[in-house]
Design a protein around this motif. Structure first.
Motif, short mmCIF file in Angstrom:
data_model
loop_
_atom_site.label_atom_id
_atom_site.label_comp_id
_atom_site.label_asym_id
_atom_site.label_seq_id
_atom_site.Cartn_x
_atom_site.Cartn_y
_atom_site.Cartn_z
N ARG A 194 0.84 -1.21 0.00
CA ARG A 194 0.00 0.00 0.00
C ARG A 194 0.87 1.25 0.00
NH1 ARG A 194 -5.04 -0.25 0.28
NH2 ARG A 194 -5.30 1.80 1.24
N PHE A 195 1.78 1.29 -0.97
CA PHE A 195 2.71 2.40 -1.10
C PHE A 195 2.57 2.99 -2.50
CE2 PHE A 195 6.54 4.81 -0.51
CZ PHE A 195 7.13 4.86 -1.77
N SER A 208 -1.38 9.30 0.05
CA SER A 208 -1.84 8.78 1.33
C SER A 208 -2.41 7.38 1.17
CB SER A 208 -2.93 9.71 1.88
OG SER A 208 -3.57 9.14 2.99
N ARG A 209 -2.10 6.49 2.11
CA ARG A 209 -2.55 5.09 2.01
C ARG A 209 -4.07 4.98 1.83
NH1 ARG A 209 0.74 0.98 5.97
NH2 ARG A 209 2.81 1.33 5.09
N ILE A 212 -5.08 5.64 -1.91
CA ILE A 212 -4.43 4.93 -3.02
C ILE A 212 -5.45 4.33 -3.99
CG2 ILE A 212 -3.08 2.87 -3.61
CD1 ILE A 212 -1.28 3.46 -1.27
#
Length: 224
Positions: A194-195, A208-209, A212
């Motif tokens: 989750r990047f 921001s996670r 995404i």
């Protein structure tokens, strides 16, 4: 014996890669070239290194540079001729747009270098279609435009979101930033971790996670 592609001087001389016998081979003009030049063993690593190449189906990867200046081919023609698989159309559209953005950024930088001085502007006078991205800085909100000029206002990002609701080009990627997805010149998403990160010109950003998924969905439709 064929060389590994890492030994080649200029990858951009090749128009596409063709998959044969579990390896990818660089070709210049036609599929018969696959035994002439070089092979790629780790295709994922190759695509990370050379973002001008994009997969169009399970056995072919094309160099998008050859599409930009071509009057004979474009993405829609390739799709309707069943050369580009429907599965890969969103990703190749995005890759194509990113490549064009890189070229445009380079041209703008030559004509008009980065301007560091910020000028105050009235909120109602902002030309939305010329915005590249918006960043909240302290008590002000900075607006970066296509011509590399920077203006600022005292309105919050929430106010901008209300102004930009009608547009499919803009998306909030963090608490302090809204971007115009049509100006992305690089982006990378690691779904497992989750990047996500991206660049607009020389400016790097992190997504921001929690945003995404919405960013990925909108970015995939960048040229729809």
């Amino acid at each position: 014996m064929l060389r590994n592609y890492k030994d080649l001087e200029n990858i951009d001389d090749f128009q596409f890669l063709q998959k044969k016998q579990n390896y990818w081979y660089l070709c210049k003009e036609n599929e018969a070239d696959w035994e002439k030049y070089a092979f790629v063993e780790d295709i994922n690593f190759f695509l990370l290194q050379h973002t001008q190449f994009s997969k169009i189906n399970e056995s072919k990867i094309i160099n998008l540079n050859f599409l930009i200046d071509s009057s004979k081919y474009n993405l829609e023609k390739l799709f309707f001729n069943n050369i580009v698989s429907k599965k890969y159309l969103p990703s190749i559209k995005l890759a194509y747009q990113i490549l064009i953005n890189k070229k445009n950024d380079a041209e703008v930088s030559e004509i008009n270098p980065q301007i560091s001085e910020k000028k105050k502007i009235k909120f109602n006078n902002i030309e939305v279609e010329n915005i590249k991205f918006i960043v909240r800085t302290g008590k002000t909100t900075d607006i970066y435009f296509k011509d590399n000029s920077i203006s600022y206002v005292y309105e919050t990002l929430t106010t901008f979101e209300e102004k930009l609701l009608h547009s499919s080009k803009f998306i909030r990627i963090s608490r302090g930033c809204i971007i115009n997805i049509e100006h992305i010149s690089f982006f990378r998403i690691n779904t497992k971790k989750r990047f996500a990160e991206l660049r607009i010109g020389i400016h790097p950003f992190k997504v921001s996670r929690r945003l995404i998924s919405s960013f990925k969905s909108k970015a995939n439709n960048i040229t729809s």
